[in-house]
Design a protein around this motif. Sequence first.
Motif, short mmCIF file in Angstrom:
data_model
loop_
_atom_site.label_atom_id
_atom_site.label_comp_id
_atom_site.label_asym_id
_atom_site.label_seq_id
_atom_site.Cartn_x
_atom_site.Cartn_y
_atom_site.Cartn_z
N ASN A 107 46.62 4.41 40.06
CA ASN A 107 47.69 4.56 40.31
C ASN A 107 48.80 5.76 39.52
OD1 ASN A 107 47.16 2.09 37.59
ND2 ASN A 107 48.90 3.33 37.50
N GLN B 293 52.86 6.48 37.42
CA GLN B 293 53.55 6.19 36.77
C GLN B 293 54.70 7.35 36.77
OE1 GLN B 293 53.07 3.64 33.23
NE2 GLN B 293 51.31 1.89 33.81
N TYR C 74 57.95 8.22 34.11
CA TYR C 74 59.65 8.12 32.75
C TYR C 74 60.37 9.06 33.29
CZ TYR C 74 56.23 5.26 30.87
OH TYR C 74 54.75 3.48 30.48
N PHE D 155 60.28 3.43 31.14
CA PHE D 155 59.63 2.70 32.54
C PHE D 155 60.97 3.26 34.00
CE2 PHE D 155 56.69 1.90 35.45
CZ PHE D 155 56.77 0.53 35.59
N GLN E 138 56.04 2.11 39.30
CA GLN E 138 54.78 2.54 39.70
C GLN E 138 54.26 2.30 40.46
OE1 GLN E 138 51.15 0.93 36.94
NE2 GLN E 138 51.05 -0.38 37.98
N PHE F 134 59.11 12.18 33.71
CA PHE F 134 57.44 12.24 33.49
C PHE F 134 56.91 12.16 34.52
CE2 PHE F 134 57.61 14.83 29.59
CZ PHE F 134 58.96 14.96 28.61
N ASN G 52 46.74 8.04 35.43
CA ASN G 52 45.71 7.12 35.27
C ASN G 52 44.65 7.31 36.57
OD1 ASN G 52 43.85 3.84 35.90
ND2 ASN G 52 43.41 5.28 33.87
N SER H 182 39.40 6.02 32.76
CA SER H 182 39.53 5.22 31.32
C SER H 182 41.30 4.29 31.83
CB SER H 182 39.62 5.99 29.62
OG SER H 182 40.69 4.90 28.76
N ASN H 183 41.18 2.93 31.55
CA ASN H 183 42.12 1.94 31.37
C ASN H 183 43.13 2.07 30.72
OD1 ASN H 183 41.80 1.17 34.30
ND2 ASN H 183 40.88 -0.39 34.19
N TYR H 184 43.02 2.45 29.02
CA TYR H 184 43.21 2.76 28.63
C TYR H 184 44.55 4.27 27.39
CZ TYR H 184 40.19 -1.16 28.34
OH TYR H 184 38.47 -1.98 28.89
N LYS H 185 44.51 4.96 28.85
CA LYS H 185 44.82 6.18 28.38
C LYS H 185 46.54 6.18 29.83
CE LYS H 185 43.49 10.91 27.88
NZ LYS H 185 42.16 11.89 27.17
N LEU H 186 47.44 7.17 29.23
CA LEU H 186 47.58 7.43 29.93
C LEU H 186 47.63 9.08 30.06
CD1 LEU H 186 51.06 5.33 30.75
CD2 LEU H 186 49.32 6.11 32.45
N PHE I 172 49.95 11.80 30.15
CA PHE I 172 51.36 12.50 30.57
C PHE I 172 50.90 13.48 31.57
CE2 PHE I 172 55.09 9.02 30.19
CZ PHE I 172 53.93 8.62 29.26
N LYS J 241 53.69 17.25 32.19
CA LYS J 241 54.94 18.52 31.17
C LYS J 241 56.27 17.72 31.45
CE LYS J 241 51.72 21.30 28.93
NZ LYS J 241 51.48 22.14 28.46
N PHE K 290 48.33 12.21 24.51
CA PHE K 290 48.00 10.84 24.26
C PHE K 290 47.52 10.69 22.68
CE2 PHE K 290 45.94 6.51 24.42
CZ PHE K 290 44.86 6.74 23.81
N ASN L 204 40.73 4.18 22.76
CA ASN L 204 40.60 5.23 23.11
C ASN L 204 40.99 5.94 22.20
OD1 ASN L 204 40.04 6.97 24.68
ND2 ASN L 204 41.39 5.91 26.98
N THR M 227 47.31 -3.68 29.22
CA THR M 227 46.34 -2.44 29.92
C THR M 227 47.50 -0.88 30.03
OG1 THR M 227 44.76 -3.07 30.73
CG2 THR M 227 44.62 -1.09 31.52
N PRO M 228 47.33 -0.41 29.36
CA PRO M 228 48.78 0.91 29.74
C PRO M 228 48.66 1.23 30.57
CG PRO M 228 47.13 1.43 27.48
CD PRO M 228 46.51 -0.25 28.60
N SER M 229 47.82 1.40 31.12
CA SER M 229 47.52 2.05 33.05
C SER M 229 48.47 1.61 33.87
CB SER M 229 45.68 2.82 32.65
OG SER M 229 45.66 1.76 33.11
#
Lengths: 112, 114
Positions: free
Chosen positions: A31, A33, A35, A45, A48, A88, A92, A96-100, A102, A104, B45, B56, B97-99
């Motif tokens: 997906n 997003q 911003y 935000f 998405q 921006f 993802n 890793s679902n825990y990191k976006l 971005f 520049k 990040f 992470n 989940t932030p993503s």
Amino acid sequence: GQQVMQIPQYQHVQEGEDFTTYCNSSTTLSNIQWYKQRPGGHPVFLIQLVKSGEVKKQKRLTFQFGEAKKNSSLHITATQTTDVGTYFCALNSGGSNYKLTFGKGTLLTVNP
Amino acid sequence: KAGVTQTPRYLIKTRGQQVTLSCSPISGHRSVSWYQQTPGQGLQFLFEYFSETQRNKGNFPGRFSGRQFSNSRSEMNVSTLELGDSALYLCASSQGTPSNQPQHFGDGTRLSIL
């Protein structure tokens, strides 16, 4: 690692002109997003996108997700001075679902 | 509903010192992410926490660390500060989940290293 390219870096337009920023990924995305950060502010935000080929509209803003889910665009019709800011994309890849990650950003300035 | 609160808003330190920044997420949000924003590198990040666990970590040296408390508030610490650590540090919270959920950002802490 995941690479994200956002172009252009800067765009100056006359009020009333259209504006487009593009985001390209080196990997297929789960997906994406978008911003907006006003000068002196924090990212806010916008939207998405999840589905291949998806198009979403918010008033004068149109967001598209590429068919291959590797690129996206944000188009603003008839810019206004309130559109000024940095746009921006945030990615993802699914690794890793825990990191976006971005991009520049594209700084948009509008001449009234 | 109150937004994400970061304290302090501004901080001036000298090289070699250490600093602790605080972030209170939106009520009910359990995920907190930290980012470093600089003009040259954009938003990078740092790490993400959920239920007191770091899930992470970004590509930053070990001088950058963080933690999350049982009430979801989070802190990040930078030790042995360097000139290059001057930046806007932003935290963002989300419900899970932030993503794939909207990130709600605080106003940031602007850190200047002299």
